[in-house]
Design an enzyme around this catalytic site. Structure first.
Site, mmCIF file in Angstrom:
data_model
loop_
_atom_site.group_PDB
_atom_site.id
_atom_site.type_symbol
_atom_site.label_atom_id
_atom_site.label_comp_id
_atom_site.label_asym_id
_atom_site.label_seq_id
_atom_site.Cartn_x
_atom_site.Cartn_y
_atom_site.Cartn_z
ATOM 1 C CB SER A 142 -0.973 0.012 1.186
ATOM 2 O OG SER A 142 -1.809 -1.125 1.160
ATOM 3 N NE ARG A 143 3.222 2.194 -4.989
ATOM 4 C CZ ARG A 143 3.010 0.968 -5.461
ATOM 5 N NH1 ARG A 143 2.965 -0.061 -4.618
ATOM 6 N NH2 ARG A 143 2.842 0.754 -6.743
ATOM 7 C CG LEU A 144 1.084 2.536 4.047
ATOM 8 C CD1 LEU A 144 0.140 1.915 5.068
ATOM 9 C CD2 LEU A 144 1.041 4.065 4.146
#
Length: 225
Positions: free
Chosen positions: A197-199
């Site tokens: 989730s691009r975290l």
């Protein structure tokens, strides 16, 4: 990767998520970015899945701030910084002479890791360049003499010059006076691990102002993805 193509537009559609088991935080990295890079680079090489782990993007800029970037090969790491070799009359060297700052990026896609470096630059000692140059294959040594890097050339001009030089240097090839190493002395280093989730996990080292290049102190902090 999927693409959406239109007559005047190309779009890259969402692709796979990063999946990495390990985490990255200020609590689990080495006190020095040089030491942390040494750990990561060793893992990238020994894992056997990263293609050309020594490949890095080098960004330079003119005094007016106009940037340029290209891929080069990282060759040495010492207590002061990151070393690469090139022609001292090339565009990259001309910009480094006029504006002695650079940025590096390593991207190891296969293990979802990246390292970003910002720093000042300096030429390494001639004897260090000599030692590395003599370790290169003969073809690369003669090629350094043959290429007037970044200049406009005619078709087959470089190969013709290479042929002449191969005959000239029948034995040992000397170090060209216009060729050698640059060292990027870091003032900022960021380590990145891809997460779902691009975290992503990001840890940045900032050199404490006025701390010595040979034994710098570092502030370590986590950055938002």
């Amino acid at each position: 990767m999927d693409l959406e193509i239109h007559p005047d537009q190309l779009k890259v559609l969402p692709h796979h998520q990063y999946v990495t088991a390990e985490g990255l935080s200020p609590s689990n990295v080495a006190p020095s970015p040089i030491d942390q890079f040494r750990i990561w680079f060793k893992q990238a090489v020994e894992g056997g899945v990263v293609q050309e782990p020594e490949a890095m993007s080098l960004s330079t800029a003119t005094p007016a701030g106009i940037p340029s970037a290209r891929m080069v090969l990282f060759k040495e790491l010492d207590p002061r910084g990151f070393v690469f070799f090139t022609n001292y009359t090339s565009r990259k060297s001309s910009e480094l002479l006029a504006n002695p700052h650079a940025a590096l990026v390593f991207y190891w896609r296969e293990i979802h890791r990246s390292v970003r470096v910002v720093g000042t630059v300096e030429k390494i000692k001639q004897e260090e360049s000599e030692e590395y140059f003599q370790s290169r294959p003969r073809g690369s040594q003669v090629g350094a003499w043959a290429s007037k890097q970044s200049t406009v050339v005619g078709e087959s001009e470089v190969h013709a010059r290479l042929h002449r030089l191969e005959n000239k240097f029948s034995e040992e090839v000397p170090l060209p006076e216009f060729w050698g190493g640059w060292r990027v002395v870091p003032i900022e280093v960021e380590f990145w691990i891809g997460k779902p989730s691009r975290l992503h996990d990001r840890v940045r080292y900032l050199r404490v102002e006025n701390s010595p290049d040979d034994h710098p102190e570092w502030k370590i902090e986590r950055l938002a993805p």
